[in-house]
Design a protein around this motif. Structure first.
Motif, short mmCIF file in Angstrom:
data_model
loop_
_atom_site.label_atom_id
_atom_site.label_comp_id
_atom_site.label_asym_id
_atom_site.label_seq_id
_atom_site.Cartn_x
_atom_site.Cartn_y
_atom_site.Cartn_z
N LEU A 1 0.86 -1.19 0.00
CA LEU A 1 0.00 0.00 0.00
C LEU A 1 0.89 1.23 0.00
O LEU A 1 1.78 1.36 0.85
CB LEU A 1 -0.91 0.02 1.23
CG LEU A 1 -1.78 -1.21 1.49
CD1 LEU A 1 -2.58 -1.03 2.76
CD2 LEU A 1 -2.70 -1.48 0.31
N SER A 2 0.66 2.16 -0.94
CA SER A 2 1.43 3.40 -1.01
C SER A 2 0.49 4.57 -0.78
O SER A 2 -0.43 4.81 -1.58
CB SER A 2 2.11 3.53 -2.38
OG SER A 2 2.97 2.44 -2.61
N LEU A 3 0.69 5.30 0.31
CA LEU A 3 -0.19 6.41 0.69
C LEU A 3 0.49 7.73 0.38
O LEU A 3 1.63 7.97 0.82
CB LEU A 3 -0.55 6.36 2.17
CG LEU A 3 -1.58 5.32 2.63
CD1 LEU A 3 -0.98 3.92 2.63
CD2 LEU A 3 -2.10 5.66 4.02
N VAL B 1 -4.57 6.12 -1.85
CA VAL B 1 -4.02 4.83 -1.44
C VAL B 1 -3.89 3.96 -2.69
O VAL B 1 -4.90 3.53 -3.27
CB VAL B 1 -4.91 4.13 -0.39
CG1 VAL B 1 -4.27 2.82 0.05
CG2 VAL B 1 -5.16 5.04 0.80
N HIS B 2 -2.64 3.73 -3.11
CA HIS B 2 -2.40 2.85 -4.26
C HIS B 2 -2.17 1.43 -3.75
O HIS B 2 -1.27 1.18 -2.97
CB HIS B 2 -1.19 3.32 -5.07
CG HIS B 2 -0.88 2.43 -6.25
ND1 HIS B 2 -1.64 2.43 -7.40
CD2 HIS B 2 0.08 1.47 -6.42
CE1 HIS B 2 -1.15 1.55 -8.24
NE2 HIS B 2 -0.11 0.94 -7.67
N VAL B 3 -3.01 0.51 -4.20
CA VAL B 3 -2.93 -0.90 -3.79
C VAL B 3 -2.23 -1.69 -4.90
O VAL B 3 -2.72 -1.70 -6.05
CB VAL B 3 -4.33 -1.48 -3.51
CG1 VAL B 3 -4.22 -2.93 -3.06
CG2 VAL B 3 -5.05 -0.65 -2.45
N HIS B 4 -1.14 -2.33 -4.56
CA HIS B 4 -0.40 -3.19 -5.52
C HIS B 4 -0.38 -4.60 -4.94
O HIS B 4 0.24 -4.85 -3.91
CB HIS B 4 1.01 -2.67 -5.73
CG HIS B 4 1.85 -3.55 -6.63
ND1 HIS B 4 1.67 -3.62 -7.99
CD2 HIS B 4 2.87 -4.42 -6.33
CE1 HIS B 4 2.53 -4.47 -8.50
NE2 HIS B 4 3.28 -4.98 -7.52
N ILE B 5 -1.09 -5.51 -5.61
CA ILE B 5 -1.20 -6.89 -5.15
C ILE B 5 -0.39 -7.77 -6.10
O ILE B 5 -0.70 -7.85 -7.30
CB ILE B 5 -2.67 -7.37 -5.11
CG1 ILE B 5 -3.50 -6.43 -4.24
CG2 ILE B 5 -2.76 -8.80 -4.61
CD1 ILE B 5 -4.99 -6.72 -4.29
N LEU B 6 0.64 -8.42 -5.58
CA LEU B 6 1.46 -9.34 -6.37
C LEU B 6 0.96 -10.76 -6.15
O LEU B 6 0.93 -11.25 -5.02
CB LEU B 6 2.93 -9.22 -5.96
CG LEU B 6 3.92 -10.12 -6.72
CD1 LEU B 6 3.95 -9.76 -8.20
CD2 LEU B 6 5.31 -10.03 -6.09
#
Length: 569
Positions: A508-510, A545-550
């Motif tokens: 998560l990048s806030l 809030v950027h959500v990056h799911i690997l």
């Protein structure tokens, strides 16, 4: 039947009073002013000591009765004692720090007076060096709970409302409700009306004069005895919005007293129009206009002064106050003053036509007042009650519900009196007195509401965001969704409704949408279940809030949410 209903209403009034005394509204954090940015940020860990700090609020704060102190790891003062409101930014509190501060945890204690005149205090924490000790308070920034308003404050408010209601009622009776033919006589106003208007003026004067030391004591955190200090009183009068309004109220009171002196002047024997003549009517109209000015001034130092659309909120507050006084003051006039003012019918010994005409006119006045009360009251509820749940779970909402219940009881009694008045079947009596007693309780509740933190003060509910991304249902929960430590929980569901088990890692990048605060990253572990981890949010306001799911397949899911962050309570 009437007697039985009257007893029920009186018992209801008694129960409401007991409930307010025995179960005061729960304390809640003040919403009048809260932190939207600070440097250092809450819980920020610094490599080296800063030379100064600032705290920025959501609104301009009063340039008086503010304070800020910074305590070091051992409890020593770390600031220079030069706290001030930034002249170019009236919403920012600034202070210098001592040079060469040692590593450790630092506690910032602050106090300001918000634009609606309510003092707000709180704490903010930061740390110098990674090995600093832990402070004695909870992490993050916080606003201390606002205490329930004291009896002195409620008394001052109630005296103001009661005095202006009584004063307005006398003017309304003799200027609007009574037919002109019944206003003549050789001695001006009836004795009962004279005493009523003097009592109303005296109560208002006492409330306005008493509000200065009361507000000063509240702002300075002192007792009334200590508030009688020339320097503190001068600071209130010269550097607060309340002081400006108070001086305007004193001027209006002087005009009101001058108009009252003319109204009470006994007509001379050679006066062309004896009794309540033309000069008296002009003075009464002027007094009524000045009274409206006092109602308007009151709206400038309440919750409306801190509303987002200030002009509309102030206008609605003024309309609500004025309509309340017209309704309740007119009611008091017709049940207490009208019988003496109208006299009796010389032929029948009963009520004269002037009595029933005044009742008819009051019914029209009351209908208009109730309409204005409903419109302004609904608007005020929408401004100060952010959700239906807040109506039942905040002190402000609960008191508002009590006020609404009493208002409905008054409305029912008023409709009954209106019907009997139109039929001229029965003079106003016990039902009207019960309505008036309920009105006095409503005034007390209004005084309480004016000084309770509004419902939004409890802060926003925990954040929940949902989205469909490439066939997956993503749910992100942020709790408690306030400045400081938060728990970030992510749910990922497949198309068939089963939880996704092929998550390798979530990042998560806030980033703040309001100012450059850098990027806050929160790493959530993969595997089965619902990934979650703690992270720090450094300021209130709007965040991306950027959500990056690997995924285990090395594919990724990406989505951006907008999160509205509140402040700690």
């Amino acid at each position: 039947m009437l007697r039985k209903n009257r007893k029920i209403y009186l018992i209801f009034v008694f129960v409401v009073f007991c409930a307010l005394l025995l179960f005061p509204p729960t304390k809640q954090a003040s919403a009048h002013a809260y932190i939207v940015a600070s440097s250092p940020a809450a819980d920020e860990v610094l490599d080296k000591a800063p030379s100064s700090l600032f705290i920025q609020f959501n609104e301009a704060v009063e340039p008086a009765f503010f304070s800020l102190s910074v305590l070091g790891p051992a409890g020593e003062r770390a600031d220079l004692g030069d706290a001030a409101i930034d002249p170019g930014h009236p919403d920012k509190l600034v202070a210098g720090l001592k040079p060469d501060l040692p590593e450790g945890a630092y506690t910032v204690k602050w106090k300001v007076v918000s634009s609606d005149g309510h003092p707000v205090t709180g704490t903010l924490l930061f740390q110098i060096g990674a090995s600093g000790g832990s402070p004695d308070v909870q992490p993050g920034s916080s606003v201390e709970p606002a205490a329930a308003p004291g009896a002195d404050l409620l008394l001052v408010r109630w005296l103001w409302y009661a005095g202006m209601t009584l004063f307005s009622g006398v003017l309304i009776l003799h200027l609007i409700l009574l037919p002109r033919s019944s206003r003549s006589g050789d001695s001006g106003l009836p004795s009962r009306s004279k005493w009523a208007i003097l009592l109303g003026l005296a109560l208002t004067v006492a409330a306005v004069l008493g509000s200065l030391p009361q507000q000063t004591a509240d702002n300075a955190g002192t007792t009334w005895a200590q508030a009688w200090n020339g320097e503190l009183l001068r600071e209130t009068l010269q550097h607060t919005g309340f002081g400006t309004v108070w001086k305007a109220q004193v001027l209006l009171l002087l005009l009101l007293a001058a108009a009252t002196a003319v109204i009470l002047k006994r007509p001379g024997a050679n006066q062309a129009e004896p009794g309540f003549g033309k000069i008296h009517r002009y003075a009464a109209a002027a007094a009524l206009a000045v009274g409206q000015g006092l109602f308007l001034s009151k709206a400038f130092i309440g919750h409306a002064a801190a509303a987002e659309v200030k002009s509309l909120a102030i206008a609605a507050d003024y309309v609500h106050l004025s309509a309340s006084a017209l309704w309740l003051g007119g009611l008091l006039a017709v049940i207490f003053l009208l019988p003496a003012a109208a006299g009796t019918d010389p032929e029948t010994g009963g009520r004269p036509k002037a009595y029933w005409e005044a009742i008819r006119r009051f019914s029209l006045l009351a209908a208009g007042s109730v309409t204005l009360l409903l419109i302004s009251g609904i608007y005020g509820a929408l401004v100060h009650i952010p959700s239906f749940d807040a109506l039942f779970h905040t002190g402000y909402g609960i008191v508002l519900l009590c006020k609404i219940a009493l208002f409905l009881c008054m409305l029912g009694l008023g409709v009954s009196g209106f019907i009997h008045g139109r039929r001229r079947s029965r003079p106003l009596g016990r039902g009207a007195w019960t309505e008036f007693i309920l009105g006095l309780v409503v005034l007390a509740l209004a005084a309480l509401l004016a000084n309770l933190p509004t419902a939004p003060s409890s802060g926003p509910e925990p954040g929940r965001m949902e989205a469909e991304v490439q066939g997956y249902r993503i749910t992100l929960d942020v709790s408690p969704n306030t400045v400081g430590k938060n728990l970030f929980s992510l749910g990922v569901v497949n198309q068939d409704g089963t939880p996704a088990a092929n998550i390798e890692q979530v990042t998560l990048s806030l980033t703040s949408n309001e100012m450059d605060m850098g990027v806050i990253e929160v790493i959530l572990p993969g595997g089965g279940g619902k990934p979650e981890a703690e992270g720090l949010i450094t300021m209130g306001g709007e965040w991306n809030v950027h959500v990056h799911i690997l995924l285990e397949s090395l594919d990724s899911l990406d989505h951006d949410f907008t999160l509205e962050v509140g402040n700690s309570s």
